[in-house]
Scaffold this motif. Structure first.
Motif, PDB file in Angstrom:
ATOM      1  N   ILE A   9      -4.246 -43.778  -3.012  1.00 56.48           N
ATOM      2  CA  ILE A   9      -3.834 -44.898  -3.847  1.00 56.48           C
ATOM      3  C   ILE A   9      -3.202 -45.981  -2.975  1.00 56.48           C
ATOM      4  CG2 ILE A   9      -2.478 -45.615  -5.842  1.00 56.48           C
ATOM      5  CD1 ILE A   9      -2.418 -42.604  -6.645  1.00 56.48           C
ATOM      6  N   PRO A  10      -3.788 -47.170  -2.952  1.00 62.46           N
ATOM      7  CA  PRO A  10      -3.204 -48.256  -2.146  1.00 62.46           C
ATOM      8  C   PRO A  10      -1.965 -48.834  -2.822  1.00 62.46           C
ATOM      9  CG  PRO A  10      -5.119 -49.041  -3.314  1.00 62.46           C
ATOM     10  CD  PRO A  10      -5.012 -47.570  -3.610  1.00 62.46           C
ATOM     11  N   LYS A  27       4.180 -32.358  -7.460  1.00 60.73           N
ATOM     12  CA  LYS A  27       2.863 -32.068  -8.032  1.00 60.73           C
ATOM     13  C   LYS A  27       1.868 -31.645  -6.966  1.00 60.73           C
ATOM     14  CE  LYS A  27       3.232 -35.057 -12.024  1.00 60.73           C
ATOM     15  NZ  LYS A  27       2.638 -36.154 -12.774  1.00 60.73           N
ATOM     16  N   GLY A  28       2.209 -31.849  -5.708  1.00 65.17           N
ATOM     17  CA  GLY A  28       1.298 -31.495  -4.629  1.00 65.17           C
ATOM     18  C   GLY A  28       1.776 -32.063  -3.314  1.00 65.17           C
ATOM     19  N   LYS A  29       0.878 -32.079  -2.362  1.00 67.37           N
ATOM     20  CA  LYS A  29       1.171 -32.589  -1.021  1.00 67.37           C
ATOM     21  C   LYS A  29       1.049 -34.117  -1.033  1.00 67.37           C
ATOM     22  CE  LYS A  29      -0.846 -32.480   3.582  1.00 67.37           C
ATOM     23  NZ  LYS A  29      -1.942 -31.937   4.378  1.00 67.37           N
ATOM     24  N   ILE A  30       2.090 -34.804  -0.540  1.00 65.64           N
ATOM     25  CA  ILE A  30       2.098 -36.260  -0.505  1.00 65.64           C
ATOM     26  C   ILE A  30       2.290 -36.709   0.937  1.00 65.64           C
ATOM     27  CG2 ILE A  30       3.272 -38.370  -1.224  1.00 65.64           C
ATOM     28  CD1 ILE A  30       4.281 -36.855  -3.658  1.00 65.64           C
ATOM     29  N   GLU A  31       1.456 -37.645   1.369  1.00 63.84           N
ATOM     30  CA  GLU A  31       1.619 -38.273   2.679  1.00 63.84           C
ATOM     31  C   GLU A  31       1.589 -39.777   2.466  1.00 63.84           C
ATOM     32  OE1 GLU A  31      -0.922 -36.841   5.796  1.00 63.84           O
ATOM     33  OE2 GLU A  31      -0.831 -34.785   5.025  1.00 63.84           O
ATOM     34  N   VAL A  32       2.567 -40.471   3.048  1.00 57.08           N
ATOM     35  CA  VAL A  32       2.661 -41.921   2.897  1.00 57.08           C
ATOM     36  C   VAL A  32       2.237 -42.574   4.201  1.00 57.08           C
ATOM     37  CG1 VAL A  32       4.194 -43.851   2.394  1.00 57.08           C
ATOM     38  CG2 VAL A  32       4.545 -41.662   1.242  1.00 57.08           C
ATOM     39  N   TYR A  33       1.287 -43.491   4.101  1.00 53.22           N
ATOM     40  CA  TYR A  33       0.812 -44.250   5.251  1.00 53.22           C
ATOM     41  C   TYR A  33       1.212 -45.704   5.079  1.00 53.22           C
ATOM     42  CZ  TYR A  33      -1.789 -40.036   6.332  1.00 53.22           C
ATOM     43  OH  TYR A  33      -2.113 -38.742   6.631  1.00 53.22           O
ATOM     44  N   SER A  34       0.848 -46.554   5.995  1.00 50.03           N
ATOM     45  CA  SER A  34       1.318 -47.937   5.985  1.00 50.03           C
ATOM     46  C   SER A  34       0.909 -48.728   4.736  1.00 50.03           C
ATOM     47  CB  SER A  34       0.858 -48.674   7.232  1.00 50.03           C
ATOM     48  OG  SER A  34      -0.551 -48.695   7.282  1.00 50.03           O
ATOM     49  N   ASP A  35      -0.262 -48.438   4.170  1.00 48.69           N
ATOM     50  CA  ASP A  35      -0.676 -49.200   2.992  1.00 48.69           C
ATOM     51  C   ASP A  35      -1.302 -48.349   1.883  1.00 48.69           C
ATOM     52  OD1 ASP A  35      -2.914 -48.636   4.471  1.00 48.69           O
ATOM     53  OD2 ASP A  35      -3.797 -50.628   4.304  1.00 48.69           O
ATOM     54  N   TYR A  36      -1.173 -47.031   1.972  1.00 49.77           N
ATOM     55  CA  TYR A  36      -1.660 -46.174   0.893  1.00 49.77           C
ATOM     56  C   TYR A  36      -0.900 -44.845   0.878  1.00 49.77           C
ATOM     57  CZ  TYR A  36      -4.447 -43.750   4.463  1.00 49.77           C
ATOM     58  OH  TYR A  36      -4.850 -43.046   5.565  1.00 49.77           O
ATOM     59  N   GLU A  45      -9.384 -29.864 -14.617  1.00 49.12           N
ATOM     60  CA  GLU A  45     -10.043 -31.162 -14.766  1.00 49.12           C
ATOM     61  C   GLU A  45      -9.201 -32.082 -15.633  1.00 49.12           C
ATOM     62  OE1 GLU A  45     -14.221 -31.628 -15.369  1.00 49.12           O
ATOM     63  OE2 GLU A  45     -14.514 -29.508 -14.935  1.00 49.12           O
ATOM     64  N   ARG A  46      -9.198 -33.376 -15.291  1.00 51.97           N
ATOM     65  CA  ARG A  46      -8.442 -34.359 -16.060  1.00 51.97           C
ATOM     66  C   ARG A  46      -9.115 -35.718 -15.946  1.00 51.97           C
ATOM     67  NH1 ARG A  46      -4.614 -37.603 -13.216  1.00 51.97           N
ATOM     68  NH2 ARG A  46      -4.824 -37.258 -11.002  1.00 51.97           N
ATOM     69  N   ALA A  47      -8.792 -36.599 -16.845  1.00 50.14           N
ATOM     70  CA  ALA A  47      -9.349 -37.953 -16.815  1.00 50.14           C
ATOM     71  C   ALA A  47      -8.711 -38.738 -15.679  1.00 50.14           C
ATOM     72  CB  ALA A  47      -9.094 -38.641 -18.148  1.00 50.14           C
ATOM     73  N   THR A  48      -9.500 -39.527 -14.989  1.00 49.07           N
ATOM     74  CA  THR A  48      -8.980 -40.299 -13.857  1.00 49.07           C
ATOM     75  C   THR A  48      -9.124 -41.800 -14.093  1.00 49.07           C
ATOM     76  OG1 THR A  48     -11.107 -40.114 -12.762  1.00 49.07           O
ATOM     77  CG2 THR A  48      -9.438 -38.487 -12.179  1.00 49.07           C
ATOM     78  N   ASP A  49      -9.348 -42.217 -15.333  1.00 51.07           N
ATOM     79  CA  ASP A  49      -9.524 -43.640 -15.629  1.00 51.07           C
ATOM     80  C   ASP A  49      -8.307 -44.452 -15.211  1.00 51.07           C
ATOM     81  OD1 ASP A  49     -12.003 -43.136 -16.645  1.00 51.07           O
ATOM     82  OD2 ASP A  49     -11.312 -43.013 -18.723  1.00 51.07           O
ATOM     83  N   GLU A  50      -7.101 -43.933 -15.447  1.00 51.53           N
ATOM     84  CA  GLU A  50      -5.888 -44.667 -15.095  1.00 51.53           C
ATOM     85  C   GLU A  50      -5.812 -44.888 -13.588  1.00 51.53           C
ATOM     86  OE1 GLU A  50      -1.132 -43.958 -15.042  1.00 51.53           O
ATOM     87  OE2 GLU A  50      -2.227 -43.116 -16.730  1.00 51.53           O
ATOM     88  N   LEU A  51      -6.205 -43.898 -12.813  1.00 50.00           N
ATOM     89  CA  LEU A  51      -6.183 -44.028 -11.365  1.00 50.00           C
ATOM     90  C   LEU A  51      -7.141 -45.122 -10.912  1.00 50.00           C
ATOM     91  CD1 LEU A  51      -5.271 -42.936  -8.586  1.00 50.00           C
ATOM     92  CD2 LEU A  51      -7.326 -41.551  -8.641  1.00 50.00           C
ATOM     93  N   TYR A  52      -8.342 -45.165 -11.480  1.00 49.10           N
ATOM     94  CA  TYR A  52      -9.313 -46.189 -11.085  1.00 49.10           C
ATOM     95  C   TYR A  52      -8.793 -47.589 -11.402  1.00 49.10           C
ATOM     96  CZ  TYR A  52     -12.700 -42.519 -10.198  1.00 49.10           C
ATOM     97  OH  TYR A  52     -13.344 -41.426  -9.702  1.00 49.10           O
ATOM     98  N   LYS A  53      -8.034 -47.730 -12.491  1.00 49.72           N
ATOM     99  CA  LYS A  53      -7.463 -49.024 -12.844  1.00 49.72           C
ATOM    100  C   LYS A  53      -6.491 -49.503 -11.766  1.00 49.72           C
ATOM    101  CE  LYS A  53      -7.787 -48.344 -17.804  1.00 49.72           C
ATOM    102  NZ  LYS A  53      -7.035 -48.039 -19.015  1.00 49.72           N
ATOM    103  N   ARG A  54      -5.817 -48.554 -11.086  1.00 50.14           N
ATOM    104  CA  ARG A  54      -4.862 -48.906 -10.036  1.00 50.14           C
ATOM    105  C   ARG A  54      -5.553 -49.159  -8.702  1.00 50.14           C
ATOM    106  NH1 ARG A  54      -0.816 -44.284 -11.522  1.00 50.14           N
ATOM    107  NH2 ARG A  54      -2.072 -43.196 -10.002  1.00 50.14           N
ATOM    108  N   GLY A  55      -6.857 -48.966  -8.634  1.00 49.44           N
ATOM    109  CA  GLY A  55      -7.582 -49.236  -7.401  1.00 49.44           C
ATOM    110  C   GLY A  55      -7.668 -48.041  -6.478  1.00 49.44           C
ATOM    111  N   GLY A  56      -7.382 -46.843  -6.994  1.00 52.65           N
ATOM    112  CA  GLY A  56      -7.410 -45.646  -6.164  1.00 52.65           C
ATOM    113  C   GLY A  56      -8.785 -45.007  -6.101  1.00 52.65           C
TER     114      GLY A  56
END
Length: 63
Positions: A9-10, A27-36, A45-56
């Motif tokens: 996710i940017p 909720k899981g493993k998180i790594e933070v990089y300079s812009d994502y 399984e779950r819906a990922t529509d919200e994630l796509y709206k955020r540009g992920g």
């Protein structure tokens, strides 16, 4: 069936970064990089529509 869900996710601001980390902590493993944020979770399984709206991007692998 469980899957490994990888979300990339940017973000543009420090505030956005904090919101993402807070949303996904414990909720899981998180790594933070300079812009994502990289998140790796084991989920059903779950819906990922919200994630796509955020540009992920979502990558799924069945276990």
């Amino acid at each position: 069936n469980f899957m490994i869900v990888i979300e990339v996710i940017p973000f543009k601001t420090f505030k956005e970064r904090l919101q993402l980390v807070k949303e996904y902590e414990r909720k899981g493993k998180i790594e933070v990089y300079s812009d994502y944020v990289y998140i790796e979770m084991h989920e059903k399984e779950r819906a990922t529509d919200e994630l796509y709206k955020r540009g992920g991007r979502v990558f799924k692998k069945l276990l």
